[in-house]
Design a protein around this motif. Sequence first.
Motif, PDB file in Angstrom:
ATOM      1  N   LEU A 124       0.692  -1.358   0.052  1.00 23.72           N
ATOM      2  CA  LEU A 124       0.101  -0.158   0.131  1.00 23.72           C
ATOM      3  C   LEU A 124       0.897   1.183  -0.231  1.00 23.72           C
ATOM      4  CD1 LEU A 124      -2.460  -1.301   2.748  1.00 23.72           C
ATOM      5  CD2 LEU A 124      -3.093  -1.072   0.242  1.00 23.72           C
ATOM      6  N   THR A 128      -2.566   6.547  -0.329  1.00 20.75           N
ATOM      7  CA  THR A 128      -3.825   5.760  -0.555  1.00 20.75           C
ATOM      8  C   THR A 128      -5.052   6.250   0.364  1.00 20.75           C
ATOM      9  OG1 THR A 128      -2.809   3.851  -1.255  1.00 20.75           O
ATOM     10  CG2 THR A 128      -4.948   3.628  -0.653  1.00 20.75           C
ATOM     11  N   ALA A 131     -10.291   5.182   3.364  1.00 16.77           N
ATOM     12  CA  ALA A 131     -11.197   4.197   2.913  1.00 16.77           C
ATOM     13  C   ALA A 131     -10.839   2.661   2.111  1.00 16.77           C
ATOM     14  CB  ALA A 131     -12.387   4.812   2.337  1.00 16.77           C
ATOM     15  N   ASP A 132      -9.707   3.329   1.342  1.00 17.94           N
ATOM     16  CA  ASP A 132      -9.225   2.161   0.381  1.00 17.94           C
ATOM     17  C   ASP A 132      -8.275   1.322   1.322  1.00 17.94           C
ATOM     18  OD1 ASP A 132     -10.662   3.156  -1.824  1.00 17.94           O
ATOM     19  OD2 ASP A 132      -9.022   4.420  -2.696  1.00 17.94           O
ATOM     20  N   LYS A 135     -10.517  -0.834   3.121  1.00 25.54           N
ATOM     21  CA  LYS A 135     -11.019  -2.058   2.432  1.00 25.54           C
ATOM     22  C   LYS A 135      -9.732  -3.199   1.865  1.00 25.54           C
ATOM     23  CE  LYS A 135     -13.362  -2.501  -2.212  1.00 25.54           C
ATOM     24  NZ  LYS A 135     -13.791  -1.699  -3.270  1.00 25.54           N
ATOM     25  N   ALA A 136      -8.673  -2.602   1.639  1.00 22.19           N
ATOM     26  CA  ALA A 136      -7.771  -3.736   1.262  1.00 22.19           C
ATOM     27  C   ALA A 136      -7.163  -4.325   2.306  1.00 22.19           C
ATOM     28  CB  ALA A 136      -6.255  -2.673   0.836  1.00 22.19           C
ATOM     29  N   ILE A 148      -4.396  -2.043  -3.431  1.00 26.05           N
ATOM     30  CA  ILE A 148      -5.619  -1.446  -4.234  1.00 26.05           C
ATOM     31  C   ILE A 148      -5.567  -1.661  -5.617  1.00 26.05           C
ATOM     32  CG2 ILE A 148      -5.664   0.228  -2.399  1.00 26.05           C
ATOM     33  CD1 ILE A 148      -4.020   2.301  -4.470  1.00 26.05           C
TER      34      ILE A 148
END
Length: 267
Positions: A124, A128, A131-132, A135-136, A148
């Motif tokens: 990552l 980033t 929120a991403d 999610k990851a 991502i």
Amino acid sequence: MVEKKDAMVSRSSKSTKLQAVDLLKILIVDDHEVFRCGLRDLLNDIDGFRVVAEAGTCQEALAKLAVVPVELVLLDLYLSDVKGIDTVHQVRKVFPQPRIIILSATLDDDILLESVLAGISGYLTKDTPAADIVKALKGFLQGQLAMIPPVLTRLVELLVQKYYAFETALTIYQQNETKEFDRATSEIPTPNIIPPTHSPHISLPNLTPQEEKVYQLMRRGYSNKQIASQLFISRFTVGKHVQNILHKLGATNRTQAVSYNSFEGVE
């Protein structure tokens, strides 16, 4: 009524303990304290994660891993004492069990590939969106790589490039090997011992059926390239068959092999 409340408290206590056991214990390794604090708060708000330790250098991280049970390391690649992929290798060498997800300020192609080959569980970048990242990491809990889409896409592109580079190198190697076989097993010009229209079929029980086909074409004066075209096989394969034929017939060269009936005394 009191007993009912006690039972509810007991169940609540057991539930809390179960949740604590299920939490994934995380070590954050980054030399920026403010970034660590923000990431810690973000992770502790995600179900299933708990930051149990932090470190600002690789050596400090190794010291924490020695005393704190950790299952996941979020690792910056550019620390003050160790930089790049060496950071991953240093941690892996001493503590191979914890999973590692890289948190880097940049996306470097070479480091991305090397990191994946080193067995990391995600990559990552620090720009980033939160929120991403969440999610990851939730995807990581489900067994996915913590990446991502843009990073994952780049990884696939790099792997495809490496595949084609390998395929090209392999083709060149095979071509060079074929030339070497042709050089080692062919004589130019190849003597035309028996005219093509009068080539008797000699049965050689110690040759395989394919080797016997190659041998009969050799006797008719065919080159390795012509034999390959006739039998729909590669020149590399023809060269191997020729070597086997020479060995089985006890011949030292192609000329002696195609004259097998002469030097063996066959009428």
